[in-house]
Design a protein around this motif. Structure first.
Motif, short mmCIF file in Angstrom:
data_model
loop_
_atom_site.label_atom_id
_atom_site.label_comp_id
_atom_site.label_asym_id
_atom_site.label_seq_id
_atom_site.Cartn_x
_atom_site.Cartn_y
_atom_site.Cartn_z
N TYR A 270 0.80 -1.22 0.00
CA TYR A 270 0.00 0.00 0.00
C TYR A 270 0.84 1.27 0.00
N ARG B 129 -6.44 0.46 -3.25
CA ARG B 129 -7.45 1.10 -2.40
C ARG B 129 -8.53 1.63 -3.32
N GLY B 130 -9.78 1.26 -3.07
CA GLY B 130 -10.89 1.64 -3.93
C GLY B 130 -11.49 2.98 -3.57
N PHE C 16 -11.58 -6.38 -6.90
CA PHE C 16 -11.87 -6.56 -5.48
C PHE C 16 -12.06 -5.23 -4.74
N THR C 17 -11.65 -4.13 -5.32
CA THR C 17 -11.76 -2.84 -4.62
C THR C 17 -12.78 -1.90 -5.25
N GLY C 18 -13.51 -2.38 -6.25
CA GLY C 18 -14.52 -1.54 -6.87
C GLY C 18 -13.97 -0.59 -7.91
N ASN D 220 -14.24 3.77 -2.29
CA ASN D 220 -14.95 3.81 -1.01
C ASN D 220 -14.11 3.25 0.13
N GLY D 221 -12.81 3.20 -0.08
CA GLY D 221 -11.91 2.74 0.97
C GLY D 221 -11.67 1.25 0.99
N GLU D 222 -12.20 0.51 0.02
CA GLU D 222 -11.97 -0.93 -0.02
C GLU D 222 -10.48 -1.21 -0.23
N LEU D 223 -9.98 -2.25 0.43
CA LEU D 223 -8.56 -2.60 0.36
C LEU D 223 -8.39 -4.02 -0.16
N TRP D 224 -7.34 -4.23 -0.96
CA TRP D 224 -6.94 -5.58 -1.37
C TRP D 224 -5.45 -5.58 -1.62
#
Length: 340
Positions: free
Chosen positions: A114, A140-141, A254-256, A143-147
């Motif tokens: 990251y 990091r997507g 996975f993170t949009g 909306n804050g999605e993480l992968w």
């Protein structure tokens, strides 16, 4: 926006890996006022997990001392650590930091992949593709999605991947099970070995065998041989680009980022991808649109530890602008601080 009450506060960013651990301390404006460096900070790669903690603590102590922070705890910290691959890894570090740095209450702990996102995308939204000794991929997507790839990666990438595939090609060619390749002469000359048999022996014998770094340091020979027109080396390089692009596509899904339909910042970093004229980077960029159709590639303008510092600022409420990132870049320690 930065709270005026924290105008004198300090912020800490830590990037830990298998070659070194680096820590930076800055003011809210992005001025770097302290730097520290130590050894392996990966709990999977160090001799023991506690040894990795010791190295991270050493880098922090050096950075805080140079900043003249005394016993004052930073107002925020971001730890971007190789080996934070499963929830229990983050829990281990959380317990270690609570024990060793109890005053450091505002902190985040994530995989080192990251760290590179803000090195090319100050917003912190996007995909980071780091190709160094190994590969670290994280996203990091919107909306804050993480992968992050962690142990999901099923292909050796970075210098490890280049070296392993090149050596396999040489040894298979020696056995008559694969086409002849210019890699044979190039690697024998590089390692100063008279034959493929001697090279194989040195790499695998029970006593006195080559170390991990001995094996991976030939990555530049592989890319140079590919650039020289060798088909086998070229196939290895192209496969590396294809692998990294495919995992970038996974990260986007996975993170949009894939569903958003908007431009996706993709930040490249690491010695393999950042080398001048890198054929691996060229192969990656050629493959990337098939996996991330709206990708906007950037080459990292900062080292990963600076990205960790920018994360610390952002997570503490500081608005990370291009000007803040530029100030971090201007006040970084000399280049040899990060040399490996």
């Amino acid at each position: 926006m930065t709270d005026p009450a924290t105008a004198g506060a300090l912020y800490l960013g830590v990037d830990a890996g298998n070659s070194k651990t680096a820590a930076l301390v800055s003011t809210a404006s992005g001025e770097v006022v302290g730097a520290g460096r130590s050894g392996i900070g990966d709990i999977y790669g160090a001799p023991t997990a506690e040894a990795a903690v010791d190295e991270v603590m050493s880098a922090i102590a050096g950075a805080l001392a140079q900043a003249g922070a005394g016993q004052a705890a930073p107002a925020g910290a971001a730890f971007r650590l190789a080996g934070v691959d499963w929830p229990e890894d983050a829990a281990y570090w959380d317990a270690a930091l609570s024990r060793r740095q109890p005053a450091l209450e505002r902190r985040s702990i994530l995989n080192d992949g990251y760290a590179a996102i803000r090195c090319g995308a100050p917003s912190g939204v996007g995909i980071a593709l780091a190709g160094g000794t190994a590969a670290a991929i994280a996203a990091r997507g919107p909306n804050g999605e993480l992968w992050d790839m962690g142990w999901w990666g099923q292909h050796a990438m970075g210098a490890i991947g280049l070296a392993n595939e090149a050596l396999k090609a040489v040894f298979l060619a020696e056995l008559g099970l694969a086409p002849p390749t210019a890699l044979t002469r190039a690697l024998l000359d590089y390692f100063d070995k008279p034959s493929a048999a001697e090279l194989n022996h040195w790499l695998t014998r029970r006593e006195g065998r080559a170390g991990h770094r001995d094996r991976t340091r030939c990555a530049r020979v592989v890319t140079a041989t590919a650039q020289g027109g060798d088909q086998v080396a070229g196939d290895i390089v192209r496969a590396q680009g294809r692998y990294m692009a495919s995992y970038a596509g996974v990260a986007a899904r996975f993170t949009g980022l894939a569903a958003a339909g908007a431009p996706v910042d993709v930040v490249l970093s690491g010695s393999v991808l950042m080398a001048p004229g890198s054929p691996v980077a060229a192969a990656l960029l050629a493959e990337l649109p098939a996996h991330v159709p709206h990708a906007v590639p950037h080459r990292s303008v900062l080292p990963p530890v600076a990205g960790a510092l920018l994360d610390a600022l952002a997570e503490s409420g500081v608005r990370v602008t291009e000007a803040v990132a530029a100030r971090v870049a201007r006040t970084m320690p000399p280049a040899d601080f990060l040399a490996t």
